[in-house]
Scaffold this active site. Structure first.
Site, mmCIF file in Angstrom:
data_model
loop_
_atom_site.group_PDB
_atom_site.id
_atom_site.type_symbol
_atom_site.label_atom_id
_atom_site.label_comp_id
_atom_site.label_asym_id
_atom_site.label_seq_id
_atom_site.Cartn_x
_atom_site.Cartn_y
_atom_site.Cartn_z
ATOM 1 N N MET A 1 -12.320 4.319 0.343
ATOM 2 C CA MET A 1 -12.906 4.390 1.563
ATOM 3 C C MET A 1 -13.238 5.967 1.545
ATOM 4 O O MET A 1 -12.932 6.893 2.106
ATOM 5 C CB MET A 1 -11.905 4.277 2.703
ATOM 6 C CG MET A 1 -11.371 3.108 2.690
ATOM 7 S SD MET A 1 -9.817 2.884 3.745
ATOM 8 C CE MET A 1 -8.802 2.991 2.179
ATOM 9 N N PHE B 1 -6.288 4.452 8.893
ATOM 10 C CA PHE B 1 -4.787 4.554 8.861
ATOM 11 C C PHE B 1 -3.841 3.406 8.975
ATOM 12 O O PHE B 1 -4.501 2.343 9.138
ATOM 13 C CB PHE B 1 -4.555 5.239 10.418
ATOM 14 C CG PHE B 1 -5.274 6.498 10.667
ATOM 15 C CD1 PHE B 1 -4.675 7.735 10.286
ATOM 16 C CD2 PHE B 1 -6.621 6.744 11.062
ATOM 17 C CE1 PHE B 1 -5.223 9.006 10.483
ATOM 18 C CE2 PHE B 1 -7.208 7.847 11.189
ATOM 19 C CZ PHE B 1 -6.616 8.959 10.816
ATOM 20 N N SER C 1 0.892 -1.290 0.076
ATOM 21 C CA SER C 1 0.075 -0.170 0.040
ATOM 22 C C SER C 1 0.718 1.251 0.020
ATOM 23 O O SER C 1 1.573 1.452 0.940
ATOM 24 C CB SER C 1 -1.126 0.093 1.106
ATOM 25 O OG SER C 1 -1.444 1.302 1.575
ATOM 26 N N MET D 1 -11.332 -6.312 5.822
ATOM 27 C CA MET D 1 -10.410 -5.364 6.657
ATOM 28 C C MET D 1 -10.076 -5.966 7.860
ATOM 29 O O MET D 1 -11.096 -6.261 8.248
ATOM 30 C CB MET D 1 -10.913 -3.970 6.654
ATOM 31 C CG MET D 1 -10.859 -3.149 5.408
ATOM 32 S SD MET D 1 -10.958 -1.463 5.460
ATOM 33 C CE MET D 1 -9.083 -1.440 6.151
ATOM 34 N N ASP E 1 -6.211 -6.753 4.581
ATOM 35 C CA ASP E 1 -5.878 -5.462 4.613
ATOM 36 C C ASP E 1 -6.153 -4.848 5.956
ATOM 37 O O ASP E 1 -7.136 -4.514 6.711
ATOM 38 C CB ASP E 1 -6.597 -4.473 3.422
ATOM 39 C CG ASP E 1 -6.069 -2.897 3.477
ATOM 40 O OD1 ASP E 1 -4.985 -2.854 4.078
ATOM 41 O OD2 ASP E 1 -6.675 -2.279 2.811
ATOM 42 N N HIS F 1 -8.491 1.059 -3.336
ATOM 43 C CA HIS F 1 -9.694 0.744 -2.093
ATOM 44 C C HIS F 1 -10.006 2.087 -1.850
ATOM 45 O O HIS F 1 -9.625 3.211 -1.149
ATOM 46 C CB HIS F 1 -8.505 0.287 -0.919
ATOM 47 C CG HIS F 1 -9.212 0.074 0.036
ATOM 48 N ND1 HIS F 1 -8.698 -0.272 1.274
ATOM 49 C CD2 HIS F 1 -10.524 0.055 0.527
ATOM 50 C CE1 HIS F 1 -9.546 -0.475 2.371
ATOM 51 N NE2 HIS F 1 -10.834 -0.412 1.874
ATOM 52 N N ASP G 1 -4.628 3.464 -1.359
ATOM 53 C CA ASP G 1 -5.829 3.774 -0.196
ATOM 54 C C ASP G 1 -6.243 5.083 -0.322
ATOM 55 O O ASP G 1 -5.838 6.093 -0.289
ATOM 56 C CB ASP G 1 -5.144 3.537 1.116
ATOM 57 C CG ASP G 1 -5.040 2.112 1.421
ATOM 58 O OD1 ASP G 1 -5.946 1.461 1.402
ATOM 59 O OD2 ASP G 1 -4.014 1.879 1.817
ATOM 60 N N MET H 1 -8.838 7.936 0.796
ATOM 61 C CA MET H 1 -9.803 8.543 1.677
ATOM 62 C C MET H 1 -10.444 9.822 1.445
ATOM 63 O O MET H 1 -9.395 10.676 1.168
ATOM 64 C CB MET H 1 -8.930 8.199 2.988
ATOM 65 C CG MET H 1 -8.288 6.989 3.348
ATOM 66 S SD MET H 1 -7.524 6.739 4.907
ATOM 67 C CE MET H 1 -6.609 5.264 4.593
ATOM 68 N N GLY I 1 -0.507 1.169 10.084
ATOM 69 C CA GLY I 1 0.249 0.975 11.330
ATOM 70 C C GLY I 1 -0.421 0.539 12.462
ATOM 71 O O GLY I 1 -0.098 0.603 13.623
ATOM 72 N N GLY J 1 -2.541 -4.478 9.151
ATOM 73 C CA GLY J 1 -1.924 -5.034 10.345
ATOM 74 C C GLY J 1 -1.337 -6.202 9.970
ATOM 75 O O GLY J 1 -0.724 -7.026 10.804
ATOM 76 N N HIS K 1 -1.437 -1.058 -3.975
ATOM 77 C CA HIS K 1 -2.593 -1.034 -3.454
ATOM 78 C C HIS K 1 -2.724 0.593 -3.248
ATOM 79 O O HIS K 1 -1.979 1.154 -2.575
ATOM 80 C CB HIS K 1 -2.752 -1.732 -1.926
ATOM 81 C CG HIS K 1 -4.017 -1.637 -1.368
ATOM 82 N ND1 HIS K 1 -5.148 -2.434 -1.636
ATOM 83 C CD2 HIS K 1 -4.311 -0.890 -0.255
ATOM 84 C CE1 HIS K 1 -6.153 -2.129 -0.755
ATOM 85 N NE2 HIS K 1 -5.650 -1.032 0.051
HETATM 86 C C1 DX5 Z 1 -6.277 1.219 6.241
HETATM 87 C C2 DX5 Z 1 -5.840 1.104 4.633
HETATM 88 C C3 DX5 Z 1 -4.680 -0.176 4.662
HETATM 89 C C4 DX5 Z 1 -3.563 0.373 5.447
HETATM 90 C C5 DX5 Z 1 -2.579 -0.844 5.686
HETATM 91 O O1 DX5 Z 1 -7.294 1.939 6.104
HETATM 92 O O2 DX5 Z 1 -6.999 0.436 3.940
HETATM 93 O O3 DX5 Z 1 -4.424 -0.455 3.328
HETATM 94 O O4 DX5 Z 1 -2.786 1.295 4.910
HETATM 95 O O5 DX5 Z 1 -1.518 -0.228 6.384
HETATM 96 P P1 DX5 Z 1 -0.685 -1.492 7.269
HETATM 97 O O6 DX5 Z 1 -0.235 -2.451 6.469
HETATM 98 O O7 DX5 Z 1 0.295 -0.734 7.925
HETATM 99 O O8 DX5 Z 1 -1.821 -1.937 8.398
HETATM 100 ZN ZN ZN Z 2 -6.555 -0.465 1.976
#
Ligand code: DX5
Ligand code: ZN
Length: 213
Positions: free
Chosen positions: A68, A143, A8, A137, A172, A66, A35, A37, A145, A174, A33
């Site tokens: 969101m 976020f 990502s 998810m 997706d 993705h 993200d 938002m 991390g 952690g 990937h």
């Molecule tokens: C969260 C995103 C994820 C995120 C994953 O809303 O959809 O794609 O960036 O980040 P890590 O791999 O650090 O959990």
């Molecule tokens: Zn994502």
């Protein structure tokens, strides 16, 4: 099927985006990937079609977008035309979700559904036949991390039962080397990772560890 790895870009160094994309590509990434938002569906604002268009010129890898965002039906055409290969939308978002999936397909992207940790797989079974992938998810969206919510892992087996072999299952949130084995065993076929790859010193090693190579 080999486990696909989708770094990502959320955790990439955007001042060096080209280097970062080339580095994960050379390190064996299968997809990129993205993200997206909007500051409404999630409490964070990231990137839009402009970045997708730039990424599309930087790599031939499939772009896994993705979304969101609220009202995804208003934007999927623009994402598809910017080079999105996969477009995932959330059923929890406001708007016309079946319409967004249809528009994604109409404009040449593969339609997918992404569900939040609190959304049951059972509740989206009516989307079977309309999607090529289900993104389950394992953190609250917004976020990178965060810590993987292990209680979501049984959802992959449930999804396999409900959606069958044709629908890819993506994880997706952690995922890192230490839990990647249980994630693969649970049935995730596409692994998204931001922190575990872009915050590591050796991208090839990080990707290999996620894949179980
Ligand atoms: C969260 C995103 C994820 C995120 C994953 O809303 O959809 O794609 O960036 O980040 P890590 O791999 O650090 O959990
Ligand atoms: Zn994502």
């Amino acid at each position: 099927m080999k486990t696909l790895i989708a770094p990502s870009v959320l955790s990439a160094d955007f001042a060096r985006l080209k280097d970062e994309i080339q580095a994960v590509e050379a390190a064996g990434a299968d997809w990129i990937h993205v993200d997206v938002m909007d500051g409404h569906f999630v409490p964070n604002i990231t990137m839009g079609p402009f970045i997708v268009e730039a990424l599309n010129r930087l790599t031939d890898l499939p772009l896994d977008c993705h979304l969101m965002i609220q009202r995804p039906e208003k934007y999927v055409e623009q994402f598809a035309k910017s080079g999105a290969d996969w477009i995932s939308v959330h059923p929890e978002a406001e708007g016309d979700i079946p319409g967004a999936l249809e528009l994604a397909a109409k404009h040449g992207a593969k339609p997918a559904l992404a569900i939040k940790p609190g959304t049951a797989v059972e509740s989206v079974k009516s989307y079977a036949g309309k999607i090529g992938m289900l993104l389950v998810m394992t953190v609250e969206p917004g976020f990178s991390g965060q810590k993987l919510m292990a209680d979501c892992l049984p959802k992959y087996a449930q999804a396999k039962k409900l959606f069958g072999e044709k629908v890819l299952l993506e994880i997706d949130g952690g995922v890192k080397a230490e839990n990647a084995g249980s994630v693969r065993t649970a049935g995730a076929q596409v692994i998204v990772a931001a922190t575990a790859i872009f915050h590591s010193k050796d991208y090839a090693r990080a990707i290999g560890a996620l894949r179980g190579a």
